[in-house]
Design a protein around this motif. Sequence first.
Motif, PDB file in Angstrom:
ATOM      1  N   ASN A  80       0.850  -1.179   0.000  1.00 23.70           N
ATOM      2  CA  ASN A  80       0.000   0.000   0.000  1.00 23.70           C
ATOM      3  C   ASN A  80       0.889   1.233   0.000  1.00 23.70           C
ATOM      4  O   ASN A  80       1.866   1.305   0.735  1.00 23.70           O
ATOM      5  CB  ASN A  80      -0.912   0.020   1.223  1.00 23.70           C
ATOM      6  CG  ASN A  80      -1.953  -1.062   1.162  1.00 23.70           C
ATOM      7  OD1 ASN A  80      -2.337  -1.501   0.085  1.00 23.70           O
ATOM      8  ND2 ASN A  80      -2.408  -1.507   2.325  1.00 23.70           N
ATOM      9  N   GLN A  81       0.546   2.216  -0.801  1.00 28.53           N
ATOM     10  CA  GLN A  81       1.333   3.436  -0.865  1.00 28.53           C
ATOM     11  C   GLN A  81       0.926   4.350   0.283  1.00 28.53           C
ATOM     12  O   GLN A  81      -0.261   4.559   0.529  1.00 28.53           O
ATOM     13  CB  GLN A  81       1.121   4.145  -2.197  1.00 28.53           C
ATOM     14  CG  GLN A  81       1.971   5.384  -2.351  1.00 28.53           C
ATOM     15  CD  GLN A  81       1.779   6.049  -3.696  1.00 28.53           C
ATOM     16  OE1 GLN A  81       0.973   5.611  -4.492  1.00 28.53           O
ATOM     17  NE2 GLN A  81       2.512   7.100  -3.928  1.00 28.53           N
ATOM     18  N   ILE A  82       1.939   4.918   0.951  1.00 25.78           N
ATOM     19  CA  ILE A  82       1.689   5.820   2.068  1.00 25.78           C
ATOM     20  C   ILE A  82       1.982   7.233   1.600  1.00 25.78           C
ATOM     21  O   ILE A  82       3.098   7.544   1.162  1.00 25.78           O
ATOM     22  CB  ILE A  82       2.568   5.461   3.276  1.00 25.78           C
ATOM     23  CG1 ILE A  82       2.239   4.046   3.750  1.00 25.78           C
ATOM     24  CG2 ILE A  82       2.385   6.474   4.393  1.00 25.78           C
ATOM     25  CD1 ILE A  82       3.161   3.527   4.819  1.00 25.78           C
ATOM     26  N   ASN A  83       0.984   8.089   1.659  1.00 27.14           N
ATOM     27  CA  ASN A  83       1.168   9.487   1.275  1.00 27.14           C
ATOM     28  C   ASN A  83       1.597  10.284   2.495  1.00 27.14           C
ATOM     29  O   ASN A  83       1.026  10.154   3.575  1.00 27.14           O
ATOM     30  CB  ASN A  83      -0.130  10.064   0.710  1.00 27.14           C
ATOM     31  CG  ASN A  83      -0.529   9.374  -0.569  1.00 27.14           C
ATOM     32  OD1 ASN A  83       0.324   8.944  -1.332  1.00 27.14           O
ATOM     33  ND2 ASN A  83      -1.827   9.261  -0.805  1.00 27.14           N
TER      34      ASN A  83
END
Length: 171
Positions: free
Chosen positions: A49-52
């Motif tokens: 999952n990409q973490i912003n």
Amino acid sequence: MVKKKINIILIVVVLGLWGSVFYKTINRFFTSKELAVNNSAGSATVKFNQINKDTFALENVTRDPFLNKQVQEVVARPQRQYVPNPNHSGPVVKKATAAPTMKHLIVWPAISYHGYIKDSRGEMVILKIDSKMFRLRKNDLVDGLMIKKISSDSLEVDFNKEKKIIKRFKI
């Protein structure tokens, strides 16, 4: 008879609790610490999952929390520079611009003078400082506030090297 039954039940509960604590302690030392790795051919692709990142802007702080002073930047206007006339052969003079200076504003706490007491040890005043009542004598220090001079109708207070005269609060 009832007390005997309650005591037996309580002893059984306590022994059960201590037994579970003892079992968990001993079990930790005698069990193997090997972990079984489940490696299957279909799980070669892992999805992350990409973490912003969260961004925000910092504001300039205008209040010094330790000295209880407000800092206000005074902006100086730029001075005019002398632009020589090409036909004039005199020296070129440029005026230096003044650097902006910081001006300190002291924020005084809310002070009200409520009473004057004279006893065998000297004079005492009743002050309300930021909604807290204090009984103070001359040269007492409370929250950076020092009482310099006491009279029955007013007093002189020193706060961050600034002096102020406070009149008595009348109802």
